[in-house]
Design a protein around this motif. Sequence first.
Motif, PDB file in Angstrom:
ATOM      1  N   VAL A   5       0.846  -1.191   0.000  1.00  0.00           N
ATOM      2  CA  VAL A   5       0.000   0.000   0.000  1.00  0.00           C
ATOM      3  C   VAL A   5       0.881   1.241   0.000  1.00  0.00           C
ATOM      4  O   VAL A   5       1.831   1.349   0.779  1.00  0.00           O
ATOM      5  CB  VAL A   5      -0.927   0.024   1.234  1.00  0.00           C
ATOM      6  CG1 VAL A   5      -1.771   1.302   1.249  1.00  0.00           C
ATOM      7  CG2 VAL A   5      -1.829  -1.207   1.248  1.00  0.00           C
ATOM      8  N   LEU A  19      -2.611   6.534   7.491  1.00  0.00           N
ATOM      9  CA  LEU A  19      -1.625   5.617   8.061  1.00  0.00           C
ATOM     10  C   LEU A  19      -2.095   5.089   9.414  1.00  0.00           C
ATOM     11  O   LEU A  19      -1.977   3.891   9.711  1.00  0.00           O
ATOM     12  CB  LEU A  19      -0.275   6.323   8.200  1.00  0.00           C
ATOM     13  CG  LEU A  19       0.459   6.610   6.891  1.00  0.00           C
ATOM     14  CD1 LEU A  19       1.596   7.600   7.122  1.00  0.00           C
ATOM     15  CD2 LEU A  19       0.988   5.330   6.270  1.00  0.00           C
ATOM     16  N   VAL A  29      -1.458  -5.603   5.326  1.00  0.00           N
ATOM     17  CA  VAL A  29      -0.359  -5.035   4.550  1.00  0.00           C
ATOM     18  C   VAL A  29       0.934  -5.822   4.791  1.00  0.00           C
ATOM     19  O   VAL A  29       1.202  -6.278   5.903  1.00  0.00           O
ATOM     20  CB  VAL A  29      -0.118  -3.546   4.899  1.00  0.00           C
ATOM     21  CG1 VAL A  29      -1.323  -2.698   4.514  1.00  0.00           C
ATOM     22  CG2 VAL A  29       0.207  -3.373   6.375  1.00  0.00           C
ATOM     23  N   VAL A  32       4.188  -0.848   3.451  1.00  0.00           N
ATOM     24  CA  VAL A  32       3.537   0.455   3.349  1.00  0.00           C
ATOM     25  C   VAL A  32       4.585   1.486   2.959  1.00  0.00           C
ATOM     26  O   VAL A  32       5.665   1.549   3.564  1.00  0.00           O
ATOM     27  CB  VAL A  32       2.868   0.863   4.678  1.00  0.00           C
ATOM     28  CG1 VAL A  32       2.260   2.271   4.560  1.00  0.00           C
ATOM     29  CG2 VAL A  32       1.784  -0.128   5.066  1.00  0.00           C
TER      30      VAL A  32
END
Length: 336
Positions: A5, A19, A29, A32
């Motif tokens: 992501v 976030l 995830v 990131v």
Amino acid sequence: MGYKVAVVGASGNVGREMLATLTERNFPVDDVVALASSRSAGREVSFGDDTLKIQDLAKYDFKGTDIVLSSPGAKVSAEFAPRAAAAGAVVIDNTSHFRMDPDVPLVVPEVNAYAIADYKKKGIIANPNCSTIQMVVALKPLHDLAIVKRVVVSTYQSVSGAGKDAMDELFNQTRGVFMNNAPAPEVFTKTIAFNVIPQIDMFMDDHMTKEEWKMVVETKKILDPKIKVCANCVRVPVFIGHAAMVNVEFENDIDATMAKRALQGAPGITLIDLESEMEYVTPAEIAGEDNVFVSRVREDVTVENGLNFWCVADNLRKGAALNAVQIAEILVREYM
């Protein structure tokens, strides 16, 4: 399975909230990436217990990225979002640029999650305007019950909707008033401290502001094109949390008891009754909350089948970051 992501606009209010929301909701995830302009490159932002170093958006290669959560400003999105989509990512964009594109779904999960299926047309899903989001969440169960015919809404929108510089301007002007040295407005058209400003975004040819226009056309696209909307958007000296007084005229019979029953069981809504201990809810009480809070539900006796209600939500969460993450959750669960 975890996803890669990218969060675009990671140095801004909404980017940081995205976030935080990914972490809080345990979004799946593996990786990131925090992205922003070259001015912010190298700065650090928090992602749960980790710290991410912001990378330069202009130089980033989106190949291998699954989902992009984007809130960098409309002009920036117009340039980079198609590039990210062409690389294979699905872009969930919080800016205004793609909202009225007929090939881009405009989604509030509690209202029209089915529209996410159309993301493949351009690889982009649009997040609506913050005030539109909270209003249509509240209208959805009422529309299902009695069919909304016309809405007159007056919003009271916090300065965080205009970004960090706007929040700083309110703080500095407020402090300056007490020191007899209030700085001149730079972000807003007039002084915001101890004041209200009946302008959000630019004026259009018909003297409606762009913010008001957004609420009109977005409500039609998300909920029902037949709904008539009269919007009046006002900036108020509040840091976080948008509020709206909403007057609704329905096609079918409805009363306050029926409306409260429908709202009570609807997803994403917390109903506060006047007979309860809280009576009603204000922006100061819901900062950091996920739901849309509805209170002061009452009948409008001046029209047939009319209701009024007060609607409050955290504009950085449900009005932006949370809505985007909820879209991403449905995307990975049902379409990816």
